[in-house]
Design a protein around this motif. Sequence first.
Motif, PDB file in Angstrom:
ATOM      1  N   ARG A 181      -7.889  -1.464 -17.965  1.00 32.51           N
ATOM      2  CA  ARG A 181      -6.564  -1.158 -17.435  1.00 32.51           C
ATOM      3  C   ARG A 181      -5.760  -0.367 -18.469  1.00 32.51           C
ATOM      4  O   ARG A 181      -6.030  -0.421 -19.679  1.00 32.51           O
ATOM      5  N   SER A 202       3.109   4.523  -4.656  1.00 34.87           N
ATOM      6  CA  SER A 202       2.399   5.698  -5.179  1.00 34.87           C
ATOM      7  C   SER A 202       3.269   6.368  -6.223  1.00 34.87           C
ATOM      8  O   SER A 202       4.490   6.170  -6.270  1.00 34.87           O
ATOM      9  N   THR A 203       2.649   7.160  -7.073  1.00 29.36           N
ATOM     10  CA  THR A 203       3.391   7.834  -8.151  1.00 29.36           C
ATOM     11  C   THR A 203       4.471   8.741  -7.589  1.00 29.36           C
ATOM     12  O   THR A 203       5.588   8.794  -8.098  1.00 29.36           O
ATOM     13  N   PRO A 206      -3.392  -3.320  -3.764  1.00 27.71           N
ATOM     14  CA  PRO A 206      -4.548  -2.417  -3.713  1.00 27.71           C
ATOM     15  C   PRO A 206      -4.771  -1.768  -5.065  1.00 27.71           C
ATOM     16  O   PRO A 206      -3.831  -1.565  -5.845  1.00 27.71           O
ATOM     17  N   ASP A 207      -6.016  -1.446  -5.375  1.00 23.27           N
ATOM     18  CA  ASP A 207      -6.326  -0.913  -6.699  1.00 23.27           C
ATOM     19  C   ASP A 207      -5.580   0.394  -6.961  1.00 23.27           C
ATOM     20  O   ASP A 207      -5.099   0.638  -8.054  1.00 23.27           O
ATOM     21  N   GLY A 208      -5.469   1.233  -5.954  1.00 26.33           N
ATOM     22  CA  GLY A 208      -4.748   2.493  -6.145  1.00 26.33           C
ATOM     23  C   GLY A 208      -3.275   2.264  -6.418  1.00 26.33           C
ATOM     24  O   GLY A 208      -2.672   2.936  -7.264  1.00 26.33           O
ATOM     25  N   ALA A 209      -2.655   1.315  -5.702  1.00 28.54           N
ATOM     26  CA  ALA A 209      -1.243   1.001  -5.942  1.00 28.54           C
ATOM     27  C   ALA A 209      -1.055   0.420  -7.337  1.00 28.54           C
ATOM     28  O   ALA A 209      -0.061   0.697  -8.010  1.00 28.54           O
ATOM     29  N   THR A 214      -2.886   1.077 -10.010  1.00 26.37           N
ATOM     30  CA  THR A 214      -3.002   2.185 -10.974  1.00 26.37           C
ATOM     31  C   THR A 214      -1.716   3.001 -11.022  1.00 26.37           C
ATOM     32  O   THR A 214      -1.218   3.364 -12.096  1.00 26.37           O
ATOM     33  N   ASP A 215      -1.158   3.312  -9.850  1.00 21.10           N
ATOM     34  CA  ASP A 215       0.110   4.076  -9.825  1.00 21.10           C
ATOM     35  C   ASP A 215       1.248   3.274 -10.435  1.00 21.10           C
ATOM     36  O   ASP A 215       2.144   3.853 -11.077  1.00 21.10           O
ATOM     37  N   ASP A 223       0.807  -1.213   0.000  1.00 21.19           N
ATOM     38  CA  ASP A 223       0.000   0.000   0.000  1.00 21.19           C
ATOM     39  C   ASP A 223       0.845   1.269   0.000  1.00 21.19           C
ATOM     40  O   ASP A 223       0.307   2.379  -0.060  1.00 21.19           O
TER      41      ASP A 223
END
Length: 484
Positions: free
Chosen positions: A451, A394-395, A413-416, A418-419, A391
Amino acid sequence: MFLAPLFLLGLLAAAIPVVLHLRRSTRSKRIVFSTNRFFDSDFIRSSRRARLQDRLLMLLRAALLALFALALAQPLVKLPTLARVTGAVRNVAIIIDDSASMSLTGANGTLLDEARRSALALVDELSAERGDRVTVILAGRRDAGPTALFDEPTSDLAAVRDAIDHIGATDLATDAQAAVRAATMQLGGDASTGVTPSGSREVYVFSDQQRAAFYETWDLDPQPGLGVFFVAVRGDAALARANVSVDAVQYGAARPVVGVPFTIRSLVTNHADAPRQAALALTIDGETISERIEDLPAGRGRVARWTHRFTEPGWHHGTVRYASGDDALAADNARHFAVHVQDAAHVVAVNGAASSVRRNDELFFFRLALGVQPGDAAARTTVRIDEWQADAISTDQLTGVPLVVLANVAALPDGALTDLERYVDAGGSLIVTLGDRVTAESYNTWLGDDRLHGGLLPGRLLGIVGDPAGDAAAQPAGLRATVA
């Protein structure tokens, strides 16, 4: 003045024809004649003419040998006497070699001191009242070309003398050809109109005439009425042979890295006829790192090796110096270098199966392959591995990170995710290793039209070979994933 006065000893060869003539003239042969009535006046005159011709031939032979010796001595013909007789204006360019070799020190000072004295003697022969003009050019090999101390020839001889007095030796090489070209342009007048100044045009080069000062081909265009004279400035050969020089510095690796031992090799040459000991020192960023004594063979060089660990990335400046400094040429006692040190490569790893038992840890073999060991030893390698939680991806955190490793990570995690897709799309590198924590259902969600660019994986996971729930007895312990 002669450039090679030792050849004047060849003038002694002019005595050879004279000696041979005198030896032959002393020889006589007595012949008895019954009468001398056949020795008329014409015969006597021809005999006298023959003796005169022999003497002239002797003088011509002696003169030929003397001229040959003078030619080998390379006479330097000065023009001031002719200028005083004719009253012609002199336009003079003085080229002074200010390279490192001119700092060779002898009983009468450096070679540059001798060159300055000779140049000042030349200036003393000029006359401002007559309209003579002079310029001074430095022959050091500079990026912008030779340095002209005056924009154009001047009749202010006092300013010329002051400029010559303040010339100092540099650590540059010599470019005699470029200096002569610059002097020719100053003495050549306006090239666009073809107008040349009145009077003589003379270029004098005061140099020790090292071979490196001249190109293999001399491509200067000859100009009528322009004389170029080379004045050799010689030092004590014994002092030059007693010199110790630091000739080169080489690196043991092309790209030094922080914390990794870095080898520096320096070539030190003893030019003397006897072996000697040399005190050497390595300085980096103004701090003396190491000092040593090297035994140098006579007339040969030796490579001194140094090892240093850089603690900070970026540019570092260093010097290998002959610390004794007891020879006549100080300009070659040090060799400077600059090296750019890279920081250790930063790798981010997400450990999906951490273990206190080293060989069971998911990153154990990865660290072993990269030469990274746990603990403070990691600072002495070319790679630095930071372990993150899934988690934490991140970008912003991935900026500047060259590589991300997902080691047997069960899910992201979905956010991770995506980044991570944006990171790979921007040029980042990603390595995914599979293991017993991986499930096909979780990883197949990384694919799809929703994606970025279709997802991170090259294809869907069909299953894991060696899954305990399946065919574990027939498969080796290692786990593999098959891709559709």
